[in-house]
Enzyme design. Structure first.
Site, PDB file in Angstrom:
ATOM      1  N   SER A 193       0.878  -1.173   0.000  1.00  0.00           N
ATOM      2  CA  SER A 193       0.000   0.000   0.000  1.00  0.00           C
ATOM      3  C   SER A 193       0.911   1.217   0.000  1.00  0.00           C
ATOM      4  O   SER A 193       2.066   1.121   0.416  1.00  0.00           O
ATOM      5  CB  SER A 193      -0.855   0.021   1.258  1.00  0.00           C
ATOM      6  OG  SER A 193      -1.560  -1.179   1.359  1.00  0.00           O
ATOM      7  N   LYS A 224      -0.794  -0.607  -4.127  1.00  0.00           N
ATOM      8  CA  LYS A 224      -2.261  -0.771  -3.999  1.00  0.00           C
ATOM      9  C   LYS A 224      -2.847   0.508  -3.414  1.00  0.00           C
ATOM     10  O   LYS A 224      -2.336   1.027  -2.421  1.00  0.00           O
ATOM     11  CB  LYS A 224      -2.572  -1.928  -3.039  1.00  0.00           C
ATOM     12  CG  LYS A 224      -2.126  -3.286  -3.516  1.00  0.00           C
ATOM     13  CD  LYS A 224      -2.355  -4.345  -2.440  1.00  0.00           C
ATOM     14  CE  LYS A 224      -1.410  -4.187  -1.274  1.00  0.00           C
ATOM     15  NZ  LYS A 224      -1.476  -5.258  -0.285  1.00  0.00           N
ATOM     16  N   ASP A 256      -4.961  -9.475  -0.777  1.00  0.00           N
ATOM     17  CA  ASP A 256      -4.511 -10.828  -1.136  1.00  0.00           C
ATOM     18  C   ASP A 256      -5.100 -11.247  -2.478  1.00  0.00           C
ATOM     19  O   ASP A 256      -4.423 -11.856  -3.304  1.00  0.00           O
ATOM     20  CB  ASP A 256      -4.926 -11.832  -0.050  1.00  0.00           C
ATOM     21  CG  ASP A 256      -4.405 -11.427   1.319  1.00  0.00           C
ATOM     22  OD1 ASP A 256      -3.319 -10.818   1.379  1.00  0.00           O
ATOM     23  OD2 ASP A 256      -5.093 -11.701   2.315  1.00  0.00           O
TER      24      ASP A 256
HETATM   25  P1  ATP Z   1      -6.463  -5.647   2.859  1.00  0.00           P
HETATM   26  O1  ATP Z   1      -5.292  -5.505   3.790  1.00  0.00           O
HETATM   27  O2  ATP Z   1      -7.791  -5.280   3.456  1.00  0.00           O
HETATM   28  O3  ATP Z   1      -6.517  -6.958   2.156  1.00  0.00           O
HETATM   29  P2  ATP Z   1      -4.960  -3.802   1.210  1.00  0.00           P
HETATM   30  O4  ATP Z   1      -4.798  -2.524   1.955  1.00  0.00           O
HETATM   31  O5  ATP Z   1      -3.823  -4.746   1.150  1.00  0.00           O
HETATM   32  O6  ATP Z   1      -6.275  -4.562   1.700  1.00  0.00           O
HETATM   33  P3  ATP Z   1      -6.329  -2.389  -0.870  1.00  0.00           P
HETATM   34  O7  ATP Z   1      -5.501  -1.326  -1.483  1.00  0.00           O
HETATM   35  O8  ATP Z   1      -7.389  -1.977   0.101  1.00  0.00           O
HETATM   36  O9  ATP Z   1      -5.368  -3.510  -0.289  1.00  0.00           O
HETATM   37  O10 ATP Z   1      -7.082  -3.212  -2.007  1.00  0.00           O
HETATM   38  C1  ATP Z   1      -6.369  -3.957  -2.975  1.00  0.00           C
HETATM   39  C2  ATP Z   1      -6.987  -3.748  -4.322  1.00  0.00           C
HETATM   40  O11 ATP Z   1      -8.351  -4.178  -4.290  1.00  0.00           O
HETATM   41  C3  ATP Z   1      -7.008  -2.300  -4.764  1.00  0.00           C
HETATM   42  O12 ATP Z   1      -5.787  -1.952  -5.399  1.00  0.00           O
HETATM   43  C4  ATP Z   1      -8.204  -2.295  -5.718  1.00  0.00           C
HETATM   44  O13 ATP Z   1      -7.823  -2.753  -6.993  1.00  0.00           O
HETATM   45  C5  ATP Z   1      -9.144  -3.315  -5.078  1.00  0.00           C
HETATM   46  N1  ATP Z   1     -10.115  -2.591  -4.220  1.00  0.00           N
HETATM   47  C6  ATP Z   1      -9.974  -2.220  -2.927  1.00  0.00           C
HETATM   48  N2  ATP Z   1     -11.062  -1.535  -2.491  1.00  0.00           N
HETATM   49  C7  ATP Z   1     -11.920  -1.470  -3.533  1.00  0.00           C
HETATM   50  C8  ATP Z   1     -13.219  -0.915  -3.732  1.00  0.00           C
HETATM   51  N3  ATP Z   1     -13.874  -0.265  -2.771  1.00  0.00           N
HETATM   52  N4  ATP Z   1     -13.795  -1.067  -4.957  1.00  0.00           N
HETATM   53  C9  ATP Z   1     -13.180  -1.739  -5.951  1.00  0.00           C
HETATM   54  N5  ATP Z   1     -11.941  -2.291  -5.833  1.00  0.00           N
HETATM   55  C10 ATP Z   1     -11.311  -2.166  -4.643  1.00  0.00           C
END
Ligand code: ATP
Length: 314
Positions: A193, A224, A256
């Site tokens: 992230s 991300k 993931d």
């Molecule tokens: P987590 O730790 O909850 O698994 P993360 O912080 O590692 O999440 P995020 O950036 O929240 O990862 O989400 C990963 C990807 O999922 C994003 O890059 C996006 O492509 C998709 N994503 C996340 N939230 C949304 C959303 N509200 N709508 C559509 N796609 C989403």
């Protein structure tokens, strides 16, 4: 030989429907960042080996049985007779806010031994090794297992993917930075992230975080950005993909699922734009479905997101 080898802790997962302290019923499943990726890849048709440790208990049986049912190879998984399988409780507290409670200190998964990694490689070197920054935070043995895996990957020309996945409840940012920076020379694909990127950088870096990572030898730095999508930085420059528009019901596991989509397209030999496209698609499936991995699409289902609201597929 499997396409992918991954290792880490998978716990028994209990999911409530409201405030935990009020009691009520809980759904029983399993959860673990690396096994979520393994299941996502398996559903997309890739061969995946998971080499974690579970207790010699019924909870461990549930973990292994679930992964087997999802087509994940668990022949390199180990059973620890002296420690229990870990536990995670999900508490949906508000429609879009879930609290997570861990019971994993001293668990079998946190005691994963480096020997387990030797056994996993002995059965055939994978094309990709996938690690997260969670496993080294679990304990010294699990951290050593990861380092062993990195060295074996280098010896066998296996590509390495690292998802930073910083967990502040397990270690400090200083501890994470010290460990994960030492891993960077082994890493081909770094996924993080945007708020996790500084963890991987030397202090006082002069250029952008992504450029520093590329200068350090990372081939692809994938950032991300939640509902904003994701950006991949490589020698070709930055490439961004917006997120797919979906009704978000449960954000847990999006990261993931995203990794599974990215690695799936990489294994297919697809270009960066296709990797990113499949990653945002599988990430969107995860946020549109309840559970950590349950909503992961098969290859045939990838196109379903294009169907309009109210579509009935007959
Ligand atoms: P987590 O730790 O909850 O698994 P993360 O912080 O590692 O999440 P995020 O950036 O929240 O990862 O989400 C990963 C990807 O999922 C994003 O890059 C996006 O492509 C998709 N994503 C996340 N939230 C949304 C959303 N509200 N709508 C559509 N796609 C989403």
């Amino acid at each position: 030989m499997s396409d992918v080898l991954t290792l880490g802790e998978t716990m028994v997962a209990l999911r409530g429907s409201g405030p935990l302290k009020l009691g009520g019923s809980l759904d029983l499943s399993v959860a673990g960042a690396e096994s979520n990726v393994a299941i996502g890849l398996s559903r997309l048709g890739h061969t995946v080996r998971w080499a974690g440790a579970v207790g010699d208990d019924e909870a461990g049986e549930l973990v292994l049985r679930t992964l087997r049912a999802e087509g994940v190879d668990v022949t390199a998984a180990t059973r620890d007779a002296e420690a229990p399988t870990g536990l995670i409780l999900f508490e949906p507290r508000l429609p879009e806010v879930t609290r997570v409670h861990y019971y994993r200190a001293g668990s079998a998964g946190s005691r994963l031994a480096p020997d387990a990694v030797d056994a996993a490689f002995a059965a055939g070197a994978p094309r990709v090794l996938h690690l997260t920054g969670i496993t080294p935070a679990l304990g010294p043995s699990a951290a050593e297992a990861c380092r062993r895996a990195l060295r074996l990957a280098r010896e066998h020309d296996t590509q390495v993917c690292l998802d930073v996945n910083f967990r502040s409840r397990l270690w400090s940012s200083e501890q994470a930075a010290t460990e994960l920076r030492a891993w960077l020379p082994y890493v081909d694909v770094l996924i993080a992230s945007d708020d996790e990127l500084p963890l991987c950088l030397p202090s006082g870096a002069a250029t952008t975080p992504e450029q520093v990572l590329l200068d350090e030898g990372i081939r692809e730095a994938v950032v991300k950005l939640g509902a904003q999508g994701a950006t991949v930085h490589s020698a070709e420059g930055p490439l961004h993909s917006p997120a797919r528009e979906v009704r978000a019901v449960d954000a847990v596991g999006a990261g993931d699922a995203f990794v599974a989509g990215y690695l799936s397209a990489l294994l297919d030999g697809a270009d960066l734009s296709t990797r990113l496209d499949r990653a945002v698609t599988t990430g969107a499936f995860a946020v549109a479905s309840r559970g950590d991995w349950e909503g992961a699409p098969t290859r045939a289902e990838l196109g379903l997101l294009k169907a309009g609201p109210g579509t009935v597929v007959r």
